[in-house]
Design an enzyme around this catalytic site. Structure first.
Site, PDB file in Angstrom:
ATOM      1  N   SER A 169     -26.710  -7.944 -13.082  1.00  0.00           N
ATOM      2  CA  SER A 169     -25.642  -7.200 -12.432  1.00  0.00           C
ATOM      3  C   SER A 169     -24.920  -8.100 -11.435  1.00  0.00           C
ATOM      4  O   SER A 169     -24.422  -9.151 -11.813  1.00  0.00           O
ATOM      5  CB  SER A 169     -26.213  -5.943 -11.779  1.00  0.00           C
ATOM      6  N   ASP A 313     -25.313  -0.083 -21.398  1.00  0.00           N
ATOM      7  CA  ASP A 313     -24.903  -0.630 -20.112  1.00  0.00           C
ATOM      8  C   ASP A 313     -23.398  -0.440 -19.940  1.00  0.00           C
ATOM      9  O   ASP A 313     -22.694  -0.024 -20.872  1.00  0.00           O
ATOM     10  CB  ASP A 313     -25.282  -2.113 -20.062  1.00  0.00           C
ATOM     11  N   HIS A 339     -28.165  -0.050 -17.789  1.00  0.00           N
ATOM     12  CA  HIS A 339     -28.045  -1.098 -16.784  1.00  0.00           C
ATOM     13  C   HIS A 339     -29.399  -1.323 -16.114  1.00  0.00           C
ATOM     14  O   HIS A 339     -29.996  -0.410 -15.569  1.00  0.00           O
ATOM     15  CB  HIS A 339     -27.012  -0.700 -15.737  1.00  0.00           C
TER      16      HIS A 339
END
Length: 619
Positions: A169, A313, A339
């Site tokens: 991320s 995601d 995610h």
């Protein structure tokens, strides 16, 4: 479907990815399997922490984890893996327990340390115990810090000077930005679930995804402005000070300065167009802060890139765009993950293979394998994992499924319409209804997972009832949809604009509706333009302020893609396309008190359809 995740800070699979037993095979090196190429020489690590001063005097807090054996620190020079951490590099719980950087790396991640890597974690400026302020994420100052930290690590007496980066991320995106600065000693990175361009994430099709920023702003504000805040597991804790008697006072002083961090929600909520200018910097914000802007610099760096992505995601499209546009050595793995997820995939072993090759020169064959590995959702486990050298994959056929009348034949109905392979015969046909602003997929979505929220979609039937649905007949044989579905809709709106959300779904014989993928477009942002990068010929909306135009009274075509997927629809199931005019829990509503009346046309001249990249499955 429910897959637990800590989302932004934490990173389903197949038995073929289980770690191999080193005693069973002398040398094994394949996806998620690795033995015989070196042993775990260390059994622990020693942590130390200090400040490193940047070019402008800002001091960043750095943790160093050096391998130990029997409590003795390694004396030889070792390669270094590091992460640029936005969410606190370390935390001390109320009971005194230390939760250090290994939590960012995932369970079992000490495999890297035990195999002879130094691991480092650095609080970004304006975060954790670091000084300075964050003036919106991925500033040029933060990116230059990535260069300086890389080169500082390379100079240390315990370093070989061969540096890699890890993280997911935010921590994945910082790797790409660091590579764009071309640090001489950065050799390879392993970014997970990382953005390519920001506009489709923040304003998909021109629609503000305000839920993400409201929650992310709240989360980071709490982290940045408290010496006794929380980290993402929601356990009360305290930001790590650096070592030394002044460490706690320095940490408190740094955190006090974070009060001047910029309000992210305000910053991004006011830039509605792809060419919007940030009033504080005078620069086009989506260009300045977008990783794709620096694509040529990343390619020029020569840094090898291994990217991990998830079909559920926020960034699967981004991952394949990176693959299509990078010219550096690269690999990509995509699984059925939200995610932060990697269930069923031995990510840490794969990291070890990658960095052994690039930082230690181990000839483990990783670069002789096909560059892309992906898993097909709902396919039998023994054939679910595939590999390919190209994207889109070979063998797909563009199959158009046309929106047609429902079983009742109604032209003004919310009954289930049909998806048919034949072009409609009608000369005039449309389905219409007033936009239901209560439509939502709920709070547990791929988007919520990006800020640490819930994920896992329920039965979508309640949301389907708030829109228009079109479904195939039960499939006579299984088919696979692998790639980028594209939607063509001919519409009118009583307000001369409308937000359109399209969902691809899998309907089982009992009528349960399972989420597959989605896309969105605001009708006034419909103008298409050539993309400034290689995007597989997908529709690309420029969404500049001058490009936006109201819908005319006559039916007008909207064209947009859905996020890519790899999904098997089994025999007896139906494929459904659902169209709604709102997604209440995720996207900002802009409709007047009385929402517009929207019509979708489905006749021969205005043939609304979804085009699926299909692969037939042999019986």
């Amino acid at each position: 479907m429910r897959i637990s995740s800590l989302a932004v800070i934490l990173l389903a699979g197949s038995s073929i990815l289980a770690p191999a037993d080193a005693s069973a095979q002398a040398k094994v090196s394949s996806l998620g399997r690795y033995s015989g190429y070196g042993e775990a020489r260390y059994d622990g690590y020693q942590r130390s922490s200090e400040y490193v001063t940047m070019r402008d005097g800002v001091r960043l807090a750095v943790d160093i984890l050096r391998p130990t054996k029997g409590g003795v620190v390694a004396t030889e020079r070792l390669p270094v893996l590091w992460s640029h951490v936005r969410y606190q590099r370390g935390n001390r719980a109320a009971d005194g327990t230390i939760a250090d950087f290994t939590r960012w790396m995932g369970d079992g991640s000490d495999i890297l340390i035990k195999h002879g890597y130094v691991v480092a974690a650095v609080d970004t400026r304006g975060g954790g115990a670091s000084f300075g302020t964050q003036q919106g994420f991925f500033s040029r100052e933060e990116t230059r810090d990535g260069y300086e930290i890389t080169e500082w690590l390379a100079r240390q007496p315990w370093s070989t000077g061969k540096i890699g980066m890890i993280g997911r991320s935010y921590l994945g995106i910082t790797q790409l930005f660091a590579a764009s600065e071309k640090p001489p000693h950065l050799r390879a990175i392993f970014p997970e679930m990382s953005v390519f361009e920001w506009y489709p994430m923040i304003y998909p099709g021109g629609i503000y995804r305000d839920d993400f920023f409201a929650h992310w702003q709240q989360l980071t504000h709490m982290l940045d402005n408290s010496t006794s805040g929380e980290w993402f597991s929601r356990k009360p804790g305290q930001v790590f000070p650096v070592d030394g008697p002044a460490g706690s006072a320095q940490r408190d002083s740094a955190i006090a300065g974070h009060a001047a961090n910029r309000d992210i929600f305000e910053m991004w909520g006011g830039v509605k167009f792809r060419n919007s200018v940030d009033p504080k910097t005078g620069k086009q914000i989506f260009l300045e802060r977008g990783p794709a802007t620096y694509l040529a610099r990343i390619n020029g760096s020569g840094v090898a890139v291994y990217m991990q992505a998830g079909w559920f995601d926020a960034f699967p499209r981004d991952a394949v765009l990176w693959f299509n546009n990078l010219t550096v050595p690269q690999k990509l793995v995509i699984g059925p993950w939200f995610h932060g997820g990697n269930e069923g995939f031995d990510r840490n072993t794969e990291r070890l293979r990658w960095f052994d090759y690039w930082l230690k020169g181990v000839p483990n064959g990783i670069m002789r394998e096909p560059p892309i590995s992906y898993k097909v959702i709902s396919a039998p486990e023994e054939v679910a994992w595939r590999s390919t050298s190209r994207w889109p994959v070979a063998g797909t056929t563009a199959a158009a499924y046309y929106l047609s009348a429902g079983r009742s034949g109604s032209v003004d109905s919310r009954n289930d319409g049909t998806l048919a392979a034949r072009l409609p015969a009608a000369t005039t046909a449309a389905d219409s209804g007033r936009v239901d602003t209560t439509a939502t997929l709920g709070p547990g979505t791929r988007w919520a997972a990006t800020y640490g929220g819930n994920n896992g979609y329920p039965d979508l039937a309640p949301n389907d009832a708030r829109g228009l649905t079109y479904s195939t007949a039960p499939l006579e044989r299984a088919i696979e949809v692998i790639g980028h579905p594209i939607v063509h809709l001919w519409i009118t709106s009583s307000e001369h604009d409308a937000d359109v959300f399209a969902y691809l779904e899998d309907i089982d014989p009992a009528g349960h509706s399972t989420y597959v993928t989605e896309g969105a477009l605001r009708a006034s942002h419909r103008k298409l333009a050539p993309a400034p990068f290689k995007n597989f010929g997908l529709p690309w909306t420029r969404s500049g302020q001058a490009d936006v135009a109201p819908l005319p009274a006559a039916p007008t075509e909207l064209v947009f893609d859905l996020l890519p997927t790899a999904k098997r629809f089994v025999a007896g199931h139906r494929i459904r396309l659902t169209i709604t005019g709102a997604d209440r829990d995720t996207h900002h509503l802009v409709y007047p008190a009385v929402p517009p009346q929207v019509a979708i046309y489905r006749d021969r001249a205005r043939a609304s359809r979804v085009v699926l990249p299909v692969i037939a499955v042999k019986p």
